[in-house]
Motif scaffolding. Sequence first.
Motif, short mmCIF file in Angstrom:
data_model
loop_
_atom_site.label_atom_id
_atom_site.label_comp_id
_atom_site.label_asym_id
_atom_site.label_seq_id
_atom_site.Cartn_x
_atom_site.Cartn_y
_atom_site.Cartn_z
N LEU A 134 1.51 -1.13 -0.36
CA LEU A 134 -0.01 0.07 -0.10
C LEU A 134 1.13 1.03 -0.09
O LEU A 134 0.60 2.26 -1.21
N CYS A 135 1.64 1.02 0.41
CA CYS A 135 2.98 2.83 0.94
C CYS A 135 3.58 2.57 -0.32
O CYS A 135 3.87 3.53 -0.90
N ALA A 136 3.73 1.63 -0.64
CA ALA A 136 4.70 1.75 -2.61
C ALA A 136 3.54 2.75 -3.51
O ALA A 136 4.36 2.79 -4.12
N LEU A 137 1.60 1.98 -3.42
CA LEU A 137 0.87 2.88 -4.55
C LEU A 137 0.86 4.32 -3.91
O LEU A 137 0.99 5.26 -5.05
N LEU A 138 0.98 4.14 -2.60
CA LEU A 138 0.73 5.69 -2.09
C LEU A 138 2.43 6.85 -2.55
O LEU A 138 2.19 8.07 -2.83
N ALA A 139 3.31 6.21 -3.04
CA ALA A 139 4.51 6.88 -3.02
C ALA A 139 4.23 7.22 -4.39
O ALA A 139 4.67 8.03 -4.41
N PHE A 140 3.72 6.54 -5.49
CA PHE A 140 3.45 6.66 -6.49
C PHE A 140 2.99 7.71 -6.24
O PHE A 140 3.30 8.84 -7.60
N VAL B 8 9.95 1.67 1.54
CA VAL B 8 9.34 2.31 0.25
C VAL B 8 10.33 3.46 -0.63
O VAL B 8 9.89 3.38 -2.26
N ILE B 9 9.93 4.69 -0.64
CA ILE B 9 10.56 5.87 -0.95
C ILE B 9 11.82 5.50 -1.40
O ILE B 9 12.24 5.99 -2.89
N ALA B 10 12.76 4.91 -1.11
CA ALA B 10 13.98 4.32 -1.49
C ALA B 10 14.37 3.95 -2.59
O ALA B 10 15.16 4.00 -3.36
N GLY B 11 12.96 2.59 -2.68
CA GLY B 11 12.81 1.69 -3.85
C GLY B 11 11.53 2.91 -5.42
O GLY B 11 11.91 1.39 -6.16
N THR B 12 11.44 4.22 -5.15
CA THR B 12 9.94 4.36 -6.14
C THR B 12 10.77 5.33 -6.90
O THR B 12 11.52 6.56 -6.19
#
Length: 451
Positions: free
Chosen positions: A281-287, A329-333
């Motif tokens: 979910l955090c990955a989607l929110l990060a995008f 998550v941010i580090a990988g986005t």
Amino acid sequence: MGTGVPAAEALPEGIVSRDQWLCWRTQERNGKPTKVPVNPHTGSFGSATDSGSWASFEEARAYAIDGAADGMGFVFTDEDPIVGVDLDDCRVPETGTLTGVAPAVVETLVSYTEVSPSGTGVHVLVEATLPDGRNRRGSVEIYETDRFFTVTGDHVDGTPLSIERRHDELLEVYTEHIATGDETSGDTPAETTEGATREPSSSISDEATDLSSETADAPDEPIDETANSNGGSTSSSSRSDLGDAELLERARAAANGEKFSRLWRGDTSGYESHSEADMALCALLAFWSGCDESQIDRLFRESGLMREKWDEPHYADGSTYGEKTIERVIAGTDEFYDPNPESEGGSGHEDSVDVRTSSDTTQADPDVEATILRLREERDALVAREQEHLELIDDLRAQVERLEAENERLHAELDELRETTTGADAGTDTEATTPSTATRFWQWVTGDGTE
């Protein structure tokens, strides 16, 4: 232990008859009490998603009474018709008076209701089907699968002793207290739930970094190309500037909107652990937020995945689980949504989006994109599983410390018992081997026993 363990007679047959029971114990973590699920068979950690760690009511109760557990909990599954409604901070312990929305909800549902372990909340159990959507808003939470409720048997007077069929009534409660305003974030952080509990765990899979498929239904809008190289902070140009409500609307309408909606309402099916779903979910929110840490955190707190663990320090540098999850998550986005295409010379169509990475602004080859996505998933899975292992080590260390303390206590009792026994034996031997004065005199007179 086990002072608050309910008897079968105090509970509805609908839950007593099902082999869906865990125990739980309270552990102090960083100065904060946390309920940890326990496998009644082994005493190790249990899971609301692992049926192998569940037991019958009788087995769970026996362990809760005799073992290192503070209480019992019932697991909700897709196989049973039971739905749990958790109302937090709605009861005055001294008087039993219900406050806030609780009186209306309890009166509407008219089904088995009991007091939570803290005495400040209540749980209502009904037979119904939970609508799709989020699971919580404010002090009201509703769950039907992959959760366990603490069970006390402290029945609320005036409510039925049985679990009643209340589908229409539950829909009414859901619509009024949870679904209303579902398109907004409601900037208030979600409260932690005492009744609905998830076990600590971790890792990530295919939905966590599925960024290209999120926007497959909307081509040709430029994306900010600023890579996030510092592992946490993002430049203002990478942020999407979408409001919370608009972000949620766009995320739900995207090609993978069903995935987002499922995670948003707290559904972790398809993931190996709850933490894996957190990162997804955090990955989607990060995008969608352009890696805006504040917005990711704010929205995650409004999701059905929010739990006490989010705010617990889990790392040597003092970082909480939530902070570290967002940081990783941010580090990988490196792909962001940009609602302002003119800044990159794009088409200007508000409803379109183009996904590019920070290292390549040309149209990516589909095979290359698929390979990149797979490698990201594998990387994030390893990172999250490492976190899971670290958490397990912490939990095992706590168990070892508890067992060592118990071992020391037993050794002390054994030493004390040995000293007492040795003293008693010594007194007995003296009396048995030393003749009395009268006996010695008679032996002297008769010559018996003298050299």
